[in-house]
Design a protein around this motif. Structure first.
Motif, PDB file in Angstrom:
ATOM      1  N   SER A  77      24.001  -3.939  77.830  1.00 29.85           N
ATOM      2  CA  SER A  77      23.070  -4.856  78.488  1.00 29.85           C
ATOM      3  C   SER A  77      22.069  -5.419  77.495  1.00 29.85           C
ATOM      4  O   SER A  77      21.713  -6.607  77.543  1.00 29.85           O
ATOM      5  CB  SER A  77      22.328  -4.134  79.618  1.00 29.85           C
ATOM      6  OG  SER A  77      23.210  -3.742  80.637  1.00 29.85           O
ATOM      7  N   GLU A  78      21.603  -4.563  76.594  1.00 31.59           N
ATOM      8  CA  GLU A  78      20.645  -4.997  75.578  1.00 31.59           C
ATOM      9  C   GLU A  78      21.273  -6.032  74.650  1.00 31.59           C
ATOM     10  O   GLU A  78      20.668  -7.062  74.350  1.00 31.59           O
ATOM     11  CB  GLU A  78      20.162  -3.785  74.776  1.00 31.59           C
ATOM     12  CG  GLU A  78      19.086  -4.096  73.758  1.00 31.59           C
ATOM     13  CD  GLU A  78      17.753  -4.440  74.396  1.00 31.59           C
ATOM     14  OE1 GLU A  78      16.971  -5.157  73.741  1.00 31.59           O
ATOM     15  OE2 GLU A  78      17.497  -4.006  75.531  1.00 31.59           O
TER      16      GLU A  78
ATOM     17  N   ARG B 224      17.702   1.824  86.857  1.00 27.70           N
ATOM     18  CA  ARG B 224      16.684   2.349  85.949  1.00 27.70           C
ATOM     19  C   ARG B 224      15.368   1.585  86.016  1.00 27.70           C
ATOM     20  O   ARG B 224      14.348   2.085  85.541  1.00 27.70           O
ATOM     21  CB  ARG B 224      17.209   2.295  84.505  1.00 27.70           C
ATOM     22  CG  ARG B 224      18.389   3.211  84.224  1.00 27.70           C
ATOM     23  CD  ARG B 224      17.983   4.662  84.204  1.00 27.70           C
ATOM     24  NE  ARG B 224      19.109   5.538  83.905  1.00 27.70           N
ATOM     25  CZ  ARG B 224      19.467   5.919  82.680  1.00 27.70           C
ATOM     26  NH1 ARG B 224      18.783   5.464  81.635  1.00 27.70           N
ATOM     27  NH2 ARG B 224      20.500   6.710  82.496  1.00 27.70           N
ATOM     28  N   TYR B 225      15.397   0.377  86.568  1.00 26.86           N
ATOM     29  CA  TYR B 225      14.217  -0.476  86.500  1.00 26.86           C
ATOM     30  C   TYR B 225      13.640  -0.694  87.897  1.00 26.86           C
ATOM     31  O   TYR B 225      14.353  -1.080  88.818  1.00 26.86           O
ATOM     32  CB  TYR B 225      14.567  -1.818  85.847  1.00 26.86           C
ATOM     33  CG  TYR B 225      15.130  -1.648  84.455  1.00 26.86           C
ATOM     34  CD1 TYR B 225      14.289  -1.413  83.369  1.00 26.86           C
ATOM     35  CD2 TYR B 225      16.509  -1.688  84.235  1.00 26.86           C
ATOM     36  CE1 TYR B 225      14.807  -1.229  82.096  1.00 26.86           C
ATOM     37  CE2 TYR B 225      17.032  -1.511  82.965  1.00 26.86           C
ATOM     38  CZ  TYR B 225      16.185  -1.282  81.905  1.00 26.86           C
ATOM     39  OH  TYR B 225      16.692  -1.092  80.641  1.00 26.86           O
TER      40      TYR B 225
ATOM     41  N   SER C  14      29.502   5.366  80.331  1.00 27.46           N
ATOM     42  CA  SER C  14      28.283   6.128  80.585  1.00 27.46           C
ATOM     43  C   SER C  14      27.139   5.167  80.870  1.00 27.46           C
ATOM     44  O   SER C  14      27.195   3.978  80.526  1.00 27.46           O
ATOM     45  CB  SER C  14      27.937   6.996  79.373  1.00 27.46           C
ATOM     46  OG  SER C  14      27.570   6.177  78.269  1.00 27.46           O
ATOM     47  N   ALA C  15      26.092   5.676  81.487  1.00 25.66           N
ATOM     48  CA  ALA C  15      24.923   4.847  81.753  1.00 25.66           C
ATOM     49  C   ALA C  15      24.298   4.362  80.451  1.00 25.66           C
ATOM     50  O   ALA C  15      23.836   3.221  80.352  1.00 25.66           O
ATOM     51  CB  ALA C  15      23.902   5.633  82.571  1.00 25.66           C
ATOM     52  N   GLU C  16      24.313   5.220  79.432  1.00 22.75           N
ATOM     53  CA  GLU C  16      23.725   4.847  78.147  1.00 22.75           C
ATOM     54  C   GLU C  16      24.507   3.707  77.499  1.00 22.75           C
ATOM     55  O   GLU C  16      23.922   2.799  76.888  1.00 22.75           O
ATOM     56  CB  GLU C  16      23.677   6.052  77.211  1.00 22.75           C
ATOM     57  CG  GLU C  16      22.644   7.111  77.597  1.00 22.75           C
ATOM     58  CD  GLU C  16      23.008   7.839  78.893  1.00 22.75           C
ATOM     59  OE1 GLU C  16      24.218   7.920  79.219  1.00 22.75           O
ATOM     60  OE2 GLU C  16      22.080   8.301  79.573  1.00 22.75           O
TER      61      GLU C  16
ATOM     62  N   LEU D 191      24.536  -0.925  86.368  1.00 24.63           N
ATOM     63  CA  LEU D 191      24.444   0.520  86.606  1.00 24.63           C
ATOM     64  C   LEU D 191      24.944   0.863  88.010  1.00 24.63           C
ATOM     65  O   LEU D 191      25.711   1.825  88.186  1.00 24.63           O
ATOM     66  CB  LEU D 191      23.002   0.986  86.429  1.00 24.63           C
ATOM     67  CG  LEU D 191      22.462   0.955  84.992  1.00 24.63           C
ATOM     68  CD1 LEU D 191      20.945   1.138  84.994  1.00 24.63           C
ATOM     69  CD2 LEU D 191      23.108   2.066  84.148  1.00 24.63           C
ATOM     70  N   LEU D 192      24.535   0.087  88.996  1.00 25.07           N
ATOM     71  CA  LEU D 192      24.968   0.338  90.366  1.00 25.07           C
ATOM     72  C   LEU D 192      26.478   0.166  90.507  1.00 25.07           C
ATOM     73  O   LEU D 192      27.136   0.928  91.217  1.00 25.07           O
ATOM     74  CB  LEU D 192      24.243  -0.603  91.318  1.00 25.07           C
ATOM     75  CG  LEU D 192      22.767  -0.284  91.591  1.00 25.07           C
ATOM     76  CD1 LEU D 192      22.084  -1.471  92.256  1.00 25.07           C
ATOM     77  CD2 LEU D 192      22.645   0.957  92.454  1.00 25.07           C
ATOM     78  N   ALA D 193      27.028  -0.836  89.836  1.00 26.66           N
ATOM     79  CA  ALA D 193      28.465  -1.073  89.919  1.00 26.66           C
ATOM     80  C   ALA D 193      29.262   0.093  89.358  1.00 26.66           C
ATOM     81  O   ALA D 193      30.400   0.345  89.773  1.00 26.66           O
ATOM     82  CB  ALA D 193      28.825  -2.363  89.178  1.00 26.66           C
ATOM     83  N   ALA D 194      28.661   0.819  88.409  1.00 28.63           N
ATOM     84  CA  ALA D 194      29.333   1.971  87.809  1.00 28.63           C
ATOM     85  C   ALA D 194      29.001   3.268  88.536  1.00 28.63           C
ATOM     86  O   ALA D 194      29.463   4.340  88.133  1.00 28.63           O
ATOM     87  CB  ALA D 194      28.949   2.088  86.338  1.00 28.63           C
TER      88      ALA D 194
END
Length: 280
Positions: free
Chosen positions: A69-70, A91-92, A61-63, A83-86
């Protein structure tokens, strides 16, 4: 105006082919020297699920990607890449510094740099390109030959090139090694071909390739506390400067996240007197 959501400018996408999210995530995890078990425990999923994500058997999921990432301390640009790869939207945002949307930020940076005069100060982007400079910094740039002035003026290139500041840096062995360490640290922290190319370029300079391998001169008292840059100015004065760096707190825009303000301070009274005299 293109926007991914209200109030956000669309992030500029890379022209490189999109990679699969699983291998990309595994690469970042290994780069950060984390096991699947350690990262899975950090983000609250099973090691089995994380393994399925990395092998492409499960779509995260994106979350979950943002949480990983964090924990992997990824720069905002690389978080967008995940995110793009998935298959998710970034988001930024990435807003140009000259955009009206960043007028308040740009004005604050200009005030900060102007207030720092007569000491040099610059604002740098991710690749050490100067995006803003105060008058004291511009005076120092007068030491550079035209082909190193830019635009853009790259501080790493200008500082290490044998015809640049390196030619006037009296403690180049120590200062140059410090700069190379900073460049390597940045290159290792991000998947950035521009930084990789810059590291390869400066590593090939004749004054960099060999002399910086070992230190032969005993450090001065100031150097035992921090490493100054000791420059011979155009007027023949010796300027000893140390630096501080500042970044924006909790940025949500790629441009702001990648900006660094570097402020130079006199390391001795003679340098302070010389800088103030040049400003008159």
């Amino acid at each position: 105006m293109d926007r991914t959501e209200p109030g956000h400018r669309q992030a500029r996408l890379r022209s490189t082919p999109r990679r699969e999210v699983g291998p990309l995530l595994r690469e970042w995890r290994q780069r950060r020297k984390l096991s699947q078990l350690a990262l899975a425990l950090d983000v609250g999923v099973s090691p089995r699920h994380l393994s399925f994500v990395e092998t492409g058997r499960s779509r995260p999921s994106a979350e979950l990607l943002l949480s990983m990432s964090e924990h992997l301390a990824l720069p905002l640009r690389e978080r967008n890449d995940l995110l793009l790869a998935a298959g998710y939207a970034p988001r930024y945002s990435e807003t140009p510094l000259e955009s009206p949307d960043l007028q308040v930020v740009r004005s604050a940076l200009q005030r900060l740099l102007a207030a720092h005069d007569p000491y040099p100060g610059v604002a740098l982007d991710r690749h050490w390109n100067v995006v803003l400079a105060n008058r004291a910094a511009e005076r120092l740039m007068g030491l550079l030959p035209p082909h190193l002035v830019g635009p853009p003026l790259n501080m790493m290139r200008a500082s290490l090139h044998p015809e640049g500041f390196a030619a006037a840096t009296l403690n180049f062995e120590a200062w140059g090694r410090h700069l190379l360490h900073e460049l390597e640290r940045a290159r290792a922290a991000a998947d950035d071909p521009v930084l990789a190319a810059l590291a390869a370029e400066v590593g090939g300079y004749p004054n960099v390739a060999a002399p910086l391998a070992t230190a032969t001169r005993r450090p001065t008292y100031q150097e035992s506390l921090l490493i100054p840059c000791v420059l011979l100015s155009g007027e023949g004065r010796t300027l000893s400067l140390f630096t501080t760096q500042a970044t924006f707190g909790s940025p949500r825009d790629i441009t702001l996240a990648e900006l660094t303000v570097e402020l130079f301070y006199p390391a001795d009274a003679a340098t302070e007197d010389a800088l103030r005299a040049q400003a008159i």
